[in-house]
Design an enzyme around this catalytic site. Structure first.
Site, short mmCIF file in Angstrom:
data_model
loop_
_atom_site.label_atom_id
_atom_site.label_comp_id
_atom_site.label_asym_id
_atom_site.label_seq_id
_atom_site.Cartn_x
_atom_site.Cartn_y
_atom_site.Cartn_z
N CYS A 52 0.81 -1.22 0.00
CA CYS A 52 0.00 0.00 0.00
C CYS A 52 0.85 1.27 0.00
O CYS A 52 0.32 2.36 -0.21
CB CYS A 52 -0.96 -0.02 1.18
N HIS B 273 -3.34 7.08 2.10
CA HIS B 273 -3.71 5.77 1.57
C HIS B 273 -5.07 5.41 2.14
O HIS B 273 -5.36 5.66 3.32
CB HIS B 273 -2.66 4.73 1.98
N ASN C 104 -10.03 -0.42 -0.78
CA ASN C 104 -8.57 -0.34 -0.76
C ASN C 104 -8.03 -0.91 -2.08
O ASN C 104 -8.06 -2.12 -2.28
CB ASN C 104 -8.06 -1.13 0.45
O1 UT7 Z 1 -3.84 -1.28 3.41
C1 UT7 Z 1 -2.69 -1.55 4.11
C2 UT7 Z 1 -2.80 -1.79 5.52
N1 UT7 Z 1 -4.04 -2.35 5.98
C3 UT7 Z 1 -4.73 -1.68 6.90
O2 UT7 Z 1 -4.38 -0.57 7.24
C4 UT7 Z 1 -5.96 -2.36 7.48
C5 UT7 Z 1 -5.94 -2.24 8.98
N2 UT7 Z 1 -7.02 -2.95 9.65
C6 UT7 Z 1 -8.32 -2.58 9.55
O3 UT7 Z 1 -8.65 -1.68 8.80
C7 UT7 Z 1 -9.33 -3.26 10.44
O4 UT7 Z 1 -8.65 -4.03 11.39
C8 UT7 Z 1 -10.36 -4.18 9.69
C9 UT7 Z 1 -11.30 -3.30 8.89
C10 UT7 Z 1 -9.60 -5.13 8.77
C11 UT7 Z 1 -11.20 -4.97 10.70
O5 UT7 Z 1 -11.85 -4.09 11.59
P1 UT7 Z 1 -11.76 -4.33 13.18
O6 UT7 Z 1 -12.55 -3.28 13.80
O7 UT7 Z 1 -10.29 -4.40 13.53
O8 UT7 Z 1 -12.47 -5.71 13.33
P2 UT7 Z 1 -11.90 -7.07 13.94
O9 UT7 Z 1 -10.99 -7.74 12.98
O10 UT7 Z 1 -11.41 -6.81 15.32
O11 UT7 Z 1 -13.24 -7.92 14.06
C12 UT7 Z 1 -14.30 -7.52 14.95
C13 UT7 Z 1 -15.44 -8.50 14.80
C14 UT7 Z 1 -15.01 -9.96 14.87
O12 UT7 Z 1 -16.04 -10.68 15.49
P3 UT7 Z 1 -15.92 -11.13 17.03
O13 UT7 Z 1 -14.69 -11.96 17.10
O14 UT7 Z 1 -15.79 -9.83 17.79
O15 UT7 Z 1 -17.19 -11.86 17.26
C15 UT7 Z 1 -14.93 -10.38 13.44
O16 UT7 Z 1 -15.11 -11.76 13.25
O17 UT7 Z 1 -16.03 -8.33 13.50
C16 UT7 Z 1 -16.06 -9.59 12.83
N3 UT7 Z 1 -15.90 -9.36 11.42
C17 UT7 Z 1 -16.94 -9.11 10.59
N4 UT7 Z 1 -18.26 -9.02 10.81
C18 UT7 Z 1 -19.05 -8.73 9.75
C19 UT7 Z 1 -14.75 -9.32 10.69
N5 UT7 Z 1 -15.03 -9.06 9.41
C20 UT7 Z 1 -16.37 -8.92 9.33
C21 UT7 Z 1 -17.24 -8.64 8.26
N6 UT7 Z 1 -18.56 -8.55 8.52
N7 UT7 Z 1 -16.80 -8.43 7.00
#
Ligand code: UT7
Length: 350
Positions: free
Chosen positions: A117, A257, A287
């Site tokens: 990225c 980004h 993204n």
């Molecule tokens: O581009 C280069 C670098 N990349 C980045 O900068 C990305 C950085 N990371 C992020 O943007 C975020 O971490 C994400 C958008 C990828 C994820 O968001 P989050 O707030 O960190 O969510 P999480 O991974 O902590 O998941 C929270 C909950 C989980 O459920 P439980 O375990 O709390 O029951 C996940 O299983 O959300 C669940 N979850 C979803 N639910 C509905 C994960 N993906 C989804 C989804 N729909 N698509």
């Protein structure tokens, strides 16, 4: 008048595929929903490159052609082409070679640059080095990624995040104080495992087993990357401002980004910038990896004025991250009659 030769952006072009993949579409494919995707990422839809025989070079060449058209120069005038991508058409030859052939840029050499990225930011600085040293007069720098080719559409944690697209800029010499002024670029390879694609390289050449284990798809530990991305991008953007004596009021636009709206909001706040001075189009494209930053520049080109101070900031797999401070070098031609799509002034909450 400054006599230092700097590299200026003198034209911007883009290409996004027509096919849209909406949050609603994704909710039919995996266990997700529009509210979750919007509130956690800011994404509403992304573009997907469909059709046989179309890879990253297809989009990159179209973006490149628009750059040449807008600048009014012939492809033969290019000295170099740098394509930032993590989804090259093939391991080799470089996508830049395919773009060179497609454009008919017979006087150019070129190569691909892999920095995930941060790819466009690193390529922009690499191209600027060619201009500043006098080795090249016209460098085409493109960010292009067909992220749909390495996305697992059964994995809700990643498939909602990415989209396809390309955009690029022309770099030329400037002696009047415009162009790239300062950059801070970093890598920390210790973070590689949190965002990577394990299969298909020399470490894990493609076999039935690597495919069965889905190693040909990107993998991300989202939370781990989120934490370092917020800190890394904000720290480096603030550092660039400090050492160039810039306050939030001096910066016309932050060009971040587009990985997550919450990350962008946190960076803008640390820089002391209001949302009216942040380029944000993640809702439309998701993204697109190396393409996000030049896609923003393309979209906001008509609002930019000669002399505007801009900070570009990125964070990506590797880890790779950095920021560049530049002064915009031109006023774009009047807005085309079909209109230029512009930002949604969305809420940015961490
Ligand atoms: O581009 C280069 C670098 N990349 C980045 O900068 C990305 C950085 N990371 C992020 O943007 C975020 O971490 C994400 C958008 C990828 C994820 O968001 P989050 O707030 O960190 O969510 P999480 O991974 O902590 O998941 C929270 C909950 C989980 O459920 P439980 O375990 O709390 O029951 C996940 O299983 O959300 C669940 N979850 C979803 N639910 C509905 C994960 N993906 C989804 C989804 N729909 N698509």
């Amino acid at each position: 008048m400054s006599h230092i030769t700097r590299a200026s952006i003198t034209a911007v072009g883009h290409y996004v595929p027509e096919t849209r993949l909406t949050n609603q579409d994704l909710s039919q494919m995996v266990d997700t929903n529009d509210v979750w995707i919007r509130s956690r990422t800011g994404i509403e839809e992304r573009r997907i490159l469909t059709g046989k025989g179309k890879g990253t070079s297809y989009m990159a060449a179209r973006a490149g052609r628009e750059v040449l058209l807008k600048r009014g120069i012939a492809p033969e005038e290019l000295d170099a082409i740098i394509v930032a991508t993590v989804t090259p058409d093939m391991s080799f030859p470089a996508t830049a070679c395919l773009v060179q052939a497609e454009l008919g840029a017979t006087g150019a050499w070129g190569f691909d640059l892999s920095a995930a990225c941060s790819g466009f930011l690193f390529a922009l600085n690499t191209g600027a080095g060619l201009i500043e040293s006098g080795r090249a007069a016209k460098v085409l720098v493109i960010g292009s990624d067909k992220m749909s080719s390495i996305t697992d559409y059964t994995d809700r944690k990643t498939c909602v995040l990415f989209g396809d697209g390309a955009a690029g800029v022309l770099l030329e010499a400037d002696n009047e104080g415009y162009g790239l002024i300062d950059s801070e670029l970093n890598v920390d390879g210790r973070g590689w495992e949190t965002l990577c694609m394990l299969g298909g390289g020399s470490l894990n050449p493609t076999t039935h087993d690597t495919v069965d284990r889905k190693m040909h798809y990107l993998h991300q530990d989202g939370q781990a990357v989120f934490k370092v991305a917020v800190k890394g991008m904000a720290d480096v953007a603030v550092e660039i401002m400090k050492r160039n004596n810039l306050t939030g009021d001096d910066v016309r636009y932050l060009v971040p980004h587009q990985a997550n709206q919450r990350i962008i909001g946190a960076v803008a706040r640390r820089m002391g910038l209001g949302l009216d001075r942040v380029m944000l189009n993640i809702s439309k494209y998701g993204n697109t990896t190396a393409a996000t930053i030049p896609l923003c520049l393309h979209e906001w080109e008509h609002e930019l004025r000669k002399g505007d101070r801009i900070v570009i900031a990125a964070f990506g797999g590797g880890f790779t991250w950095g920021a560049t401070y530049l002064r915009w070098a031109y006023n774009a031609a009047p807005v085309p009659t079909n209109g230029v799509e512009n930002s949604e002034k969305a809420e940015l909450d961490v």
